[in-house]
Design a protein around this motif. Structure first.
Motif, short mmCIF file in Angstrom:
data_model
loop_
_atom_site.label_atom_id
_atom_site.label_comp_id
_atom_site.label_asym_id
_atom_site.label_seq_id
_atom_site.Cartn_x
_atom_site.Cartn_y
_atom_site.Cartn_z
N ARG A 1 -6.10 -0.05 3.23
CA ARG A 1 -6.54 0.71 2.00
C ARG A 1 -5.65 1.69 1.38
O ARG A 1 -5.18 2.70 2.40
CB ARG A 1 -7.95 1.41 2.19
CG ARG A 1 -8.67 2.08 0.93
CD ARG A 1 -9.88 2.87 1.31
NE ARG A 1 -10.44 3.55 0.30
CZ ARG A 1 -11.42 4.38 0.37
NH1 ARG A 1 -12.15 4.55 1.32
NH2 ARG A 1 -11.96 5.03 -0.63
N ASP A 2 -5.40 1.70 0.23
CA ASP A 2 -4.49 2.78 -0.40
C ASP A 2 -5.24 3.61 -1.30
O ASP A 2 -6.36 3.35 -1.88
CB ASP A 2 -3.28 2.13 -1.10
CG ASP A 2 -3.33 1.56 -2.17
OD1 ASP A 2 -4.18 1.95 -3.33
OD2 ASP A 2 -3.30 0.13 -2.05
N HIS A 3 -4.71 4.77 -1.75
CA HIS A 3 -5.42 5.59 -2.78
C HIS A 3 -4.52 5.76 -3.73
O HIS A 3 -4.46 6.74 -4.63
CB HIS A 3 -5.76 7.05 -2.15
CG HIS A 3 -6.53 6.72 -0.99
ND1 HIS A 3 -7.82 6.81 -0.73
CD2 HIS A 3 -6.18 6.86 0.50
CE1 HIS A 3 -8.40 6.55 0.36
NE2 HIS A 3 -7.47 6.85 1.13
N ALA B 1 0.86 -1.13 0.23
CA ALA B 1 -0.02 0.10 0.03
C ALA B 1 0.95 1.25 0.07
O ALA B 1 0.40 2.34 -0.80
CB ALA B 1 -0.91 -0.12 1.27
N HIS C 1 -8.78 -7.10 2.09
CA HIS C 1 -9.40 -7.48 3.19
C HIS C 1 -9.10 -8.95 3.65
O HIS C 1 -8.80 -9.68 2.78
CB HIS C 1 -11.01 -7.54 2.82
CG HIS C 1 -11.67 -6.35 2.18
ND1 HIS C 1 -11.91 -5.41 2.74
CD2 HIS C 1 -12.01 -6.18 0.75
CE1 HIS C 1 -12.36 -4.42 1.87
NE2 HIS C 1 -12.39 -4.94 0.70
N THR D 1 -10.95 -3.22 -5.87
CA THR D 1 -10.07 -2.14 -6.58
C THR D 1 -10.88 -1.49 -7.76
O THR D 1 -11.92 -2.09 -8.15
CB THR D 1 -8.64 -2.94 -7.07
OG1 THR D 1 -7.88 -1.85 -7.64
CG2 THR D 1 -9.13 -3.74 -8.17
N SER E 1 -8.94 -4.44 7.02
CA SER E 1 -8.71 -3.86 5.75
C SER E 1 -7.56 -2.93 5.72
O SER E 1 -7.24 -2.12 6.73
CB SER E 1 -9.99 -3.07 5.24
OG SER E 1 -11.29 -3.75 5.46
N THR F 1 -7.02 0.62 -3.85
CA THR F 1 -7.06 -0.73 -3.53
C THR F 1 -7.37 -1.05 -2.35
O THR F 1 -6.69 -0.30 -1.30
CB THR F 1 -5.97 -1.67 -4.24
OG1 THR F 1 -5.98 -1.23 -5.66
CG2 THR F 1 -6.21 -3.02 -3.88
N THR F 2 -8.21 -1.99 -1.73
CA THR F 2 -8.50 -2.35 -0.59
C THR F 2 -8.30 -3.80 -0.20
O THR F 2 -9.04 -4.52 -0.97
CB THR F 2 -9.80 -1.86 0.03
OG1 THR F 2 -10.02 -0.24 -0.06
CG2 THR F 2 -9.99 -2.29 1.47
#
Length: 581
Positions: free
Chosen positions: A508-510, A482, A571, A562, A506, A568-569
């Motif tokens: 999560r990235d951006h 990430a 889990h 994604t 989770s 994208t996350t």
């Protein structure tokens, strides 16, 4: 009409005795055939028992050798992987001893043999245990003295001697059973002759009956002969085709009879095609060797073929072979048949084993010098102020490349352990908040140079039964991915949510998201999206494959969502620990 009835009555009176005699002979043949069947089944069972005893004895010896080599390796190097080899060898030894004892016949010879070998096995294990404990307590010189007493070596030689006795005993038993099978085969030949005679009597009666109904029977016989001739031609044509294939091919009906067999199968098990397709069926030895190929015939359905990769068996030369099996149901009258095609993949399996051994050897041999190189680079980094200015970037590059190589080697070794089922898991109950906080803190130093912020959201402080080190390794793979794929000045979010009986974690990235074409390959080994960027930022392409295997071994699942251009996350779903009331 009256004349026809009179003729039929004379026919029945004339040949009634022949029919009764033939039926009586068939009854005798049936009874003898049943006896032969029971004898062959008993011989087959005994042969399978012999193979089980031999296989389990070799497994026991292999495990005991691992115990011995693990203890010696731990004494010489002090490295923990040899202690792990020792411990895993003890576990496999325990299972192999139990399976060997269960596989042995309930006879006095085996009981006496077991009473003789058992103390030597225990002596070998105790000697190795004493060496391992001495090294663990910081007294390797005591372990060396224990090895020099040769107590363990003497016990190991006794074990090998007794195993050779067992092998010789089983070979004698097998030879005796083969002699009995030969006698049974001779009796079967006599039965076949008797069956030919009975068939001749019945055929003669049938011909006379056909002559009695001359015109109608003649027409029916002509039609039957035409159909039989066509069937023979089709059978001969089909046999010519399958005999050209080097892979074993055969057809069995649901009663277990071999309807069609090619030459490759006969050569594989050392039986002729005629013997395999004969009424008596293959010999007990051939049938025992064929068991891995015919075991799942009953599982085949008309709707879909049945497949299995890398089925192992022992051929007529007592060599291990691996086959890829495909089974299909064939339509037919009454009970259907099953077509089996076995593709020989032995060379591929041997090549895979050689490759795995080569990778393992290279990985082990490289890790020690690379660790030394990393230590030397870290030591040089402590004298950064005294080094020339143009040497510092080179030192940093060397340190990063060394770290990358070590990560690659460790990932390869972890994958090999996972594939071999030897990855050690030490599950214990841990609080989720503490696990996540530790992982975030461990990656702050990696995120700061890339100007990425790690944000751990509040979540439930539930209890999980996991291996803390392996969980940290999974989180390290997700967090590092990430961070690498996040734009500078952005954040990576870590969240957790309690579900029914489980918790979802989770990461999560951006970033740019995962391309659609690459998504099916995310958890495959040595795969990376956007390879140029990934190479620049580092990565082995193994992290997610390892993370998936570890999470599954801890009873959980892993997946991702994604959107390209959004992020994208990943889990992770793990079951909650059962807390005693």
């Amino acid at each position: 009409m009256r004349t026809g009835a009179s003729d039929l009555k004379r026919f029945l009176n004339r040949y009634n005795f022949a029919f009764l005699a033939s039926l009586l002979l068939l009854g005798v043949l049936y009874t003898e055939g049943r006896r032969n069947e029971h004898a062959l089944r008993a011989a087959n069972t005994a042969a399978m028992q012999t193979m089980s005893v031999m296989s389990n004895s070799q497994r026991m010896l292999s495990a005991l050798q691992d115990v011995e080599s693990g203890a010696r390796g731990f004494l010489i190097t002090g490295q923990p992987q040899f202690a792990e080899t020792f411990e895993s060898g003890r576990l496999r030894l325990r299972d192999a001893r139990a399976q060997l004892k269960a596989a042995m016949p309930a006879e006095s010879w085996y009981r006496t043999w077991w009473q003789r070998i058992d103390p030597h096995i225990d002596a070998r294990v105790r000697a190795s245990m004493a060496v391992v404990e001495a090294v663990r307590q910081g007294a390797p010189e005591l372990g060396t003295r224990l090895v020099k007493t040769n107590a363990g070596s003497v016990a190991m030689e006794e074990v090998r001697k007794h195993l050779l006795q067992l092998q010789a005993h089983e070979e004698r038993r097998l030879a005796q059973r083969n002699a009995g099978i030969n006698d049974q085969t001779a009796r079967t030949r006599l039965l076949r002759l008797a069956m030919v005679i009975a068939a001749g009597v019945l055929l003669m009666s049938a011909v006379l009956a056909i002559n009695f109904q001359a015109e109608k029977r003649r027409q029916a016989l002509a039609r039957a002969r035409n159909g039989e001739s066509q069937q023979r031609r089709q059978h001969a044509f089909l046999r010519t085709i399958i005999d050209t294939d080097e892979n074993p091919i055969f057809v069995r009906d649901l009663a277990g009879r071999f309807v069609l067999v090619n030459k490759a199968l006969g050569e594989l098990v050392g039986c002729s095609v005629e013997e395999l397709e004969g009424d008596a069926g293959p010999s007990a030895d051939c049938l025992a060797m064929l068991q891995p190929l015919i075991t799942h015939d009953a599982d085949v359905t008309p709707d879909a073929p049945w497949r299995q990769d890398a089925v192992q068996m022992i051929d007529a030369a007592w060599q291990p072979r691996w086959f890829q099996i495909v089974k299909r149901a064939l339509p037919g009258e009454g009970m259907g048949s099953v077509l089996t095609v076995a593709v020989d993949v032995s060379e591929r399996m041997r090549a895979q084993r050689v490759k795995d051994e080569f990778v393992s050897t290279v990985s082990h041999e490289l890790r020690t010098p690379l660790t030394s190189v990393r230590g030397a680079l870290d030591l040089l980094g402590g004298f950064a102020q005294t080094l020339p200015g143009d040497a510092l970037p080179l030192l940093d590059i060397a340190r990063k490349n060394t770290e990358r190589l070590l990560r690659l080697i460790n990932d390869i070794l972890d994958l090999q352990k996972i594939e071999a089922g030897q990855l050690t898991m030490v599950p214990a109950v841990h609080g989720l908040r503490g696990l996540l906080a530790h992982s975030v803190a461990a990656h702050e130093g990696y995120a700061q140079p890339m100007n990425v912020e790690l944000v751990l959201h509040e979540g439930p402080d539930v209890q999980l039964r996991v291996d803390a080190d392996r969980f940290a390794q999974v989180m390290a793979n997700l967090l590092s991915n990430a961070i690498k794929h996040s734009p500078a000045g952005d954040i990576v979010e870590i969240q957790s949510e309690q579900l029914e009986g489980a918790v979802e974690i989770s990461v999560r990235d951006h970033g740019r998201g995962i391309p659609k074409a690459f998504r099916p390959h995310v958890f495959e080994r040595f795969t990376q999206a956007e390879s140029n960027d990934a190479r620049r930022k580092g990565g082995t392409g193994l992290g997610l494959a390892i993370a998936k295997s570890m999470i599954e071994q801890m009873g959980g699942t892993i997946g991702f969502d994604t959107i390209e251009g959004t992020g994208t996350t990943f889990h992770i779903l793990l079951p909650l620990a059962e807390v005693d009331a």
